[in-house]
Write a protein that holds these residues in place. Structure first.
Motif, mmCIF file in Angstrom:
data_model
loop_
_atom_site.group_PDB
_atom_site.id
_atom_site.type_symbol
_atom_site.label_atom_id
_atom_site.label_comp_id
_atom_site.label_asym_id
_atom_site.label_seq_id
_atom_site.Cartn_x
_atom_site.Cartn_y
_atom_site.Cartn_z
ATOM 1 N N LEU A 219 0.802 -1.220 0.000
ATOM 2 C CA LEU A 219 0.000 0.000 0.000
ATOM 3 C C LEU A 219 0.837 1.273 0.000
ATOM 4 N N LYS A 220 2.125 1.177 0.328
ATOM 5 C CA LYS A 220 2.984 2.366 0.307
ATOM 6 C C LYS A 220 3.013 3.007 -1.073
ATOM 7 N N GLY A 221 2.884 2.199 -2.122
ATOM 8 C CA GLY A 221 2.952 2.730 -3.476
ATOM 9 C C GLY A 221 1.638 2.690 -4.229
ATOM 10 N N GLN A 222 0.522 2.537 -3.496
ATOM 11 C CA GLN A 222 -0.791 2.404 -4.139
ATOM 12 C C GLN A 222 -1.798 3.313 -3.449
ATOM 13 N N PRO A 223 -1.757 4.618 -3.710
ATOM 14 C CA PRO A 223 -2.657 5.544 -3.001
ATOM 15 C C PRO A 223 -4.137 5.301 -3.277
ATOM 16 N N GLY A 224 -4.469 4.621 -4.387
ATOM 17 C CA GLY A 224 -5.870 4.365 -4.683
ATOM 18 C C GLY A 224 -6.457 3.174 -3.957
ATOM 19 N N LEU A 225 -5.595 2.417 -3.269
ATOM 20 C CA LEU A 225 -6.049 1.245 -2.523
ATOM 21 C C LEU A 225 -5.939 1.508 -1.030
ATOM 22 N N ALA A 226 -6.694 0.763 -0.232
ATOM 23 C CA ALA A 226 -6.687 1.000 1.212
ATOM 24 C C ALA A 226 -7.154 -0.239 1.949
ATOM 25 N N LEU A 227 -6.841 -0.300 3.225
ATOM 26 C CA LEU A 227 -7.412 -1.335 4.077
ATOM 27 C C LEU A 227 -8.914 -1.147 4.131
ATOM 28 N N ALA A 228 -9.640 -2.251 4.066
ATOM 29 C CA ALA A 228 -11.097 -2.174 4.114
ATOM 30 C C ALA A 228 -11.630 -2.279 5.535
ATOM 31 N N GLY A 229 -10.752 -2.451 6.504
ATOM 32 C CA GLY A 229 -11.180 -2.582 7.887
ATOM 33 C C GLY A 229 -10.090 -3.248 8.703
ATOM 34 N N PRO A 230 -10.373 -3.585 9.951
ATOM 35 C CA PRO A 230 -9.396 -4.275 10.782
ATOM 36 C C PRO A 230 -9.193 -5.702 10.285
ATOM 37 N N PRO A 231 -8.180 -6.397 10.754
ATOM 38 C CA PRO A 231 -7.960 -7.777 10.308
ATOM 39 C C PRO A 231 -9.206 -8.642 10.495
ATOM 40 N N VAL A 232 -9.535 -9.424 9.470
ATOM 41 C CA VAL A 232 -10.684 -10.330 9.577
ATOM 42 C C VAL A 232 -10.291 -11.612 10.299
ATOM 43 N N ASP A 233 -9.002 -11.861 10.409
ATOM 44 C CA ASP A 233 -8.501 -13.022 11.146
ATOM 45 C C ASP A 233 -7.232 -12.577 11.876
ATOM 46 N N PRO A 234 -7.390 -11.825 12.981
ATOM 47 C CA PRO A 234 -6.236 -11.173 13.624
ATOM 48 C C PRO A 234 -5.238 -12.150 14.215
ATOM 49 N N GLU A 235 -3.964 -11.748 14.164
ATOM 50 C CA GLU A 235 -2.876 -12.532 14.724
ATOM 51 C C GLU A 235 -2.023 -11.585 15.577
ATOM 52 N N PRO A 236 -2.165 -11.635 16.891
ATOM 53 C CA PRO A 236 -1.447 -10.689 17.748
ATOM 54 C C PRO A 236 0.003 -11.095 17.964
ATOM 55 N N TYR A 237 0.872 -10.110 18.078
ATOM 56 C CA TYR A 237 2.265 -10.338 18.450
ATOM 57 C C TYR A 237 2.478 -9.746 19.837
#
Length: 286
Positions: A219-237
């Motif tokens: 996404l750093k090089g794709q300004p037209g794209l974005a996250l659609a929301g929080p992780p749908v299957d989260p993995e915590p560290y």
């Protein structure tokens, strides 16, 4: 205004895990004076050094540069924790499967290595609050972000769309589950997460379900794209310490809270993963 997402199975597991850890801490505090001294914390204070185990083969979290120096998000996090604790940080570069055994054996004081908590190890190892949440995310065109608040609304948004995924990865599992419940979902499997994202960028798909770390880099090089929301299957560290290290655990928990409150954790995430790591439309990153 933050969207409130009902808990997924993995989120329920996470809540149960940390609830169990909190219960253990609460029961432990009842017998605080009967417990032996926290040898790791005493050693850290006496020597002025904390030894942190990490697997430096997982950039951008932890890796080795051409001069043999460690770098990455986890290294910056460990260095900042050491600075706030007033001690030097020495890193022990180990393979991932050797991290917890070295911790339990007392070779190291803590593990900072994009480590996913293991509830079956709670008798031996305690895990701090998550400092980063990875897992599977949905990437879409910025103007096509869903107003999804639960599984049903995610399905409603996905129905009629083509979802690009990495074959066999977590996003593939989620997308195929959605396709079973919403027959107009089309799953477009690609060999890699990068190719799934490229398919989205090229218009072959309306969304991509990929791992969060790959998504942030893309996404750093794709300004037209974005996250659609929080992780749908989260993995915590989380940071791991020995269950014998109750004082060290408390100090690390408090310091992580301070770093969250003063913006340091957010700054580190932006440094290593770009602005998209904090651009989640729900306001929920971790």
């Amino acid at each position: 205004m933050k969207l409130q997402f009902p808990m997924s199975n993995s989120q329920r597991w996470l809540a149960a895990l940390f609830g169990l850890a909190a219960l253990g801490l609460g029961l432990g505090s009842l017998a605080f004076f009967a417990q032996p001294e926290d040898e790791a914390w005493a050693r850290i204070r006496a020597r002025g050094v904390i030894v942190v185990a990490t697997d430096a083969s997982y950039p951008p979290f932890s890796a080795v540069d051409g001069n043999g120096n460690l770098f990455g998000f986890d290294i910056d996090l460990g260095d900042e924790l050491g600075r706030r604790l007033g001690v030097r940080v020495d890193y022990d570069n180990l393979t991932y499967d050797a991290l917890l055994p070295a911790l339990v054996a007392g070779r190291d004081d803590a593990v900072i290595s994009a480590f996913v908590p293991q509830p079956e190890r709670l008798k031996e190892v305690w895990f701090t609050r998550p400092y980063f949440t990875a897992g599977t995310v949905v990437v879409s065109r910025a103007e096509d972000r869903p107003q999804a608040t639960d599984d049903r609304s995610w399905l409603s948004w996905a129905n009629g769309r083509t979802l690009a995924v990495e074959y066999g990865a977590g996003g593939d599992v989620v997308a195929r589950r959605w396709a079973r419940e919403a027959p107009a979902v089309t799953v477009l499997a690609k060999p890699t997460a990068q190719e799934a994202l490229a398919a989205l960028a090229a218009g072959e798909a309306q969304a991509a379900l990929v791992d969060a770390v790959t998504a942030y880099e893309f996404l750093k090089g794709q300004p037209g794209l974005a996250l659609a929301g929080p992780p749908v299957d989260p993995e915590p560290y989380a940071i791991a310490v020995s269950s014998r290290s109750r004082e060290l655990f408390a100090v690390l928990e408090r310091t992580l809270d301070e770093m969250e409150a003063d913006g340091t954790l957010t700054a580190l995430k932006v440094k290593w993963f770009g602005e998209s790591v904090v651009s989640d439309p729900s306001g929920i990153v971790d």
